[in-house]
Design a protein around this motif. Structure first.
Motif, mmCIF file in Angstrom:
data_model
loop_
_atom_site.group_PDB
_atom_site.id
_atom_site.type_symbol
_atom_site.label_atom_id
_atom_site.label_comp_id
_atom_site.label_asym_id
_atom_site.label_seq_id
_atom_site.Cartn_x
_atom_site.Cartn_y
_atom_site.Cartn_z
ATOM 1 N N PHE A 27 43.061 31.928 43.103
ATOM 2 C CA PHE A 27 43.468 32.407 41.778
ATOM 3 C C PHE A 27 42.274 32.974 41.016
ATOM 4 O O PHE A 27 42.366 34.042 40.398
ATOM 5 C CB PHE A 27 44.105 31.271 40.980
ATOM 6 C CG PHE A 27 44.482 31.647 39.576
ATOM 7 C CD1 PHE A 27 45.626 32.388 39.317
ATOM 8 C CD2 PHE A 27 43.693 31.263 38.494
ATOM 9 C CE1 PHE A 27 45.972 32.745 38.023
ATOM 10 C CE2 PHE A 27 44.033 31.608 37.200
ATOM 11 C CZ PHE A 27 45.177 32.352 36.965
ATOM 12 N N MET A 28 41.147 32.260 41.054
ATOM 13 C CA MET A 28 39.944 32.713 40.346
ATOM 14 C C MET A 28 39.396 34.006 40.942
ATOM 15 O O MET A 28 38.981 34.915 40.206
ATOM 16 C CB MET A 28 38.870 31.627 40.386
ATOM 17 C CG MET A 28 39.243 30.347 39.651
ATOM 18 S SD MET A 28 39.568 30.628 37.888
ATOM 19 C CE MET A 28 40.191 29.012 37.398
ATOM 20 N N LEU A 29 39.403 34.100 42.258
ATOM 21 C CA LEU A 29 38.907 35.321 42.908
ATOM 22 C C LEU A 29 39.822 36.506 42.611
ATOM 23 O O LEU A 29 39.348 37.644 42.482
ATOM 24 C CB LEU A 29 38.776 35.098 44.416
ATOM 25 C CG LEU A 29 37.678 34.115 44.835
ATOM 26 C CD1 LEU A 29 37.721 33.873 46.337
ATOM 27 C CD2 LEU A 29 36.297 34.629 44.415
ATOM 28 N N ARG A 30 41.115 36.241 42.496
ATOM 29 C CA ARG A 30 42.059 37.304 42.115
ATOM 30 C C ARG A 30 41.749 37.792 40.697
ATOM 31 O O ARG A 30 41.748 39.002 40.429
ATOM 32 C CB ARG A 30 43.494 36.771 42.193
ATOM 33 C CG ARG A 30 44.561 37.737 41.699
ATOM 34 C CD ARG A 30 44.550 39.046 42.429
ATOM 35 N NE ARG A 30 45.538 39.981 41.894
ATOM 36 C CZ ARG A 30 45.417 41.303 41.935
ATOM 37 N NH1 ARG A 30 44.342 41.851 42.503
ATOM 38 N NH2 ARG A 30 46.348 42.067 41.432
ATOM 39 N N GLY A 31 41.430 36.863 39.809
ATOM 40 C CA GLY A 31 41.054 37.246 38.450
ATOM 41 C C GLY A 31 39.784 38.064 38.425
ATOM 42 O O GLY A 31 39.658 39.028 37.655
ATOM 43 N N GLN A 32 38.835 37.712 39.282
ATOM 44 C CA GLN A 32 37.590 38.460 39.383
ATOM 45 C C GLN A 32 37.850 39.891 39.864
ATOM 46 O O GLN A 32 37.272 40.856 39.346
ATOM 47 C CB GLN A 32 36.646 37.742 40.351
ATOM 48 C CG GLN A 32 35.255 38.345 40.440
ATOM 49 C CD GLN A 32 34.436 37.692 41.537
ATOM 50 O OE1 GLN A 32 34.973 37.214 42.524
ATOM 51 N NE2 GLN A 32 33.127 37.687 41.373
ATOM 52 N N GLU A 33 38.744 40.027 40.828
ATOM 53 C CA GLU A 33 39.097 41.358 41.347
ATOM 54 C C GLU A 33 39.727 42.222 40.254
ATOM 55 O O GLU A 33 39.411 43.409 40.112
ATOM 56 C CB GLU A 33 40.066 41.222 42.526
ATOM 57 C CG GLU A 33 39.456 40.661 43.787
ATOM 58 C CD GLU A 33 40.509 40.404 44.852
ATOM 59 O OE1 GLU A 33 41.683 40.779 44.632
ATOM 60 O OE2 GLU A 33 40.155 39.826 45.896
#
Length: 339
Positions: free
Chosen positions: A218-224
């Motif tokens: 979820f956090m990496l998706r937000g970063q993307e």
């Protein structure tokens, strides 16, 4: 003779609940930063921010006690691992506090306008003064260190002017040249690059310290998403020969030790997602080129979908605390019938 008691309005209840949730979360992060920060010029501003949030929590608890207002669970020292290795650079901490002060100024301005009772208005007016002071002090320190990200310079207008054609508002036709950006549009594009840069680093730090693959993803998706939005806004400025933001070093360490609880990290991402949506709405309303407004609306939808995914995760793990509300009258009526 005592005055008749003035009860809290629904708006005031909502504001007080939101304030407690936000301040209790911020208090955890600032206490961790205070333990590890080394820069003697930056440390006092982190201490000031911590003192502000602690003072607000004390005042809120007093109000809750007076009003027999159930204290929200919020966040506590159980949501932060004070023994975790250093995660953020000192410059990141300074930039983070500066950014959260901006969010606070907007929030407290809204809370003042929604409050009726004098003591609540006074509380939020004081909060607005404190967060304004926090922003100014953090900006001064960042400027003295050469890490304050300034908006681009443009030529000062020499005379007032009026829009003389409806083409001024256009921008979606690929076969016609778009007019140059105006100062208002530049300011919003630049600000949204800055806020997304904070989101990128925050998401990365949360992803690498969470022990849950679901939270990491979820956090990496937000970063993307944040990186994608930065590219969109930066490319628009480059097309208009506006320099892209020179952002300070917002680095994070390579620590993978659990630092904050998953509940706190998910709440924090929901908070900055909501702030981002508000920023985009303001930018869309202020931008007079139609292509910019369409971009903000399109990107807002992407944030909304991301926030919905986050809410689903929080509900699944029983992390999403419910704001105060009215009773379900139909449910109460049916319960009475069953009795």
């Amino acid at each position: 003779m005592s005055k008749e008691k003035i009860y809290l309005t629904s708006a005031e209840i909502g504001c007080l609940w939101t304030s407690y949730m936000n301040d209790s979360m911020t208090n955890c992060i600032l206490s961790y930063m205070l333990k590890h920060i080394e820069d003697e010029e930056i440390k006092p501003i982190i201490q000031y921010a911590y003192d502000i949030s602690t003072g607000h929590l004390d005042k809120l608890l007093t109000i809750f006690d007076q009003e027999q207002f159930a204290i929200p669970n919020g966040f506590s020292n159980q949501d932060v691992n004070m023994d975790a290795p250093w995660l953020f650079s000192d410059i990141f901490c300074l930039t983070y506090v500066n950014h959260m002060a901006k969010v606070g100024m907007i929030a407290y301005g809204g809370f003042v306008s929604m409050s009726s009772r004098k003591d609540i208005r006074d509380f939020y007016t004081q909060g607005l003064i404190e967060t304004s002071s926090l922003y100014n002090q953090s900006a001064d320190i960042a400027s003295s260190k050469g890490v304050f990200s300034r908006h681009p310079y443009i030529e000062v207008p020499k005379q007032a002017d009026y829009v003389n054609s409806k083409k001024y508002l256009s921008g979606l036709n690929p076969f016609s040249n778009k007019r140059p950006l105006n100062a208002v549009e530049i300011s919003h594009l630049y600000m949204n690059v800055q806020t997304n840069a904070i989101g990128v680093k925050l998401g990365f730090s949360f992803a690498q310290t969470s022990q849950s693959k679901e939270i990491q993803d979820f956090m990496l998706r937000g970063q993307e998403i944040a990186n994608k939005h930065i590219k969109v806004f930066s490319s628009i400025m480059l097309e208009n020969d506006i320099p892209t933001p020179r952002l300070p070093d917002l680095s994070v360490s390579n620590s993978t030790t659990r630092t904050f609880s998953d509940k706190l990290m998910m709440f924090h991402m929901s908070l900055i997602s909501a702030a981002g949506t508000g920023n985009y709405a303001s930018a869309a309303a202020a931008s007079q080129r139609s292509d910019l407004a369409v971009n903000y609306e399109r990107l807002s939808l992407e944030i909304a979908r991301y926030a919905k995914t986050g809410a689903d995760i929080m509900i699944k793990h029983h992390w999403l605390e419910q704001p105060p509300g009215t009773k379900d009258r139909e449910k109460l009526a049916r319960k009475k019938e069953q009795e």
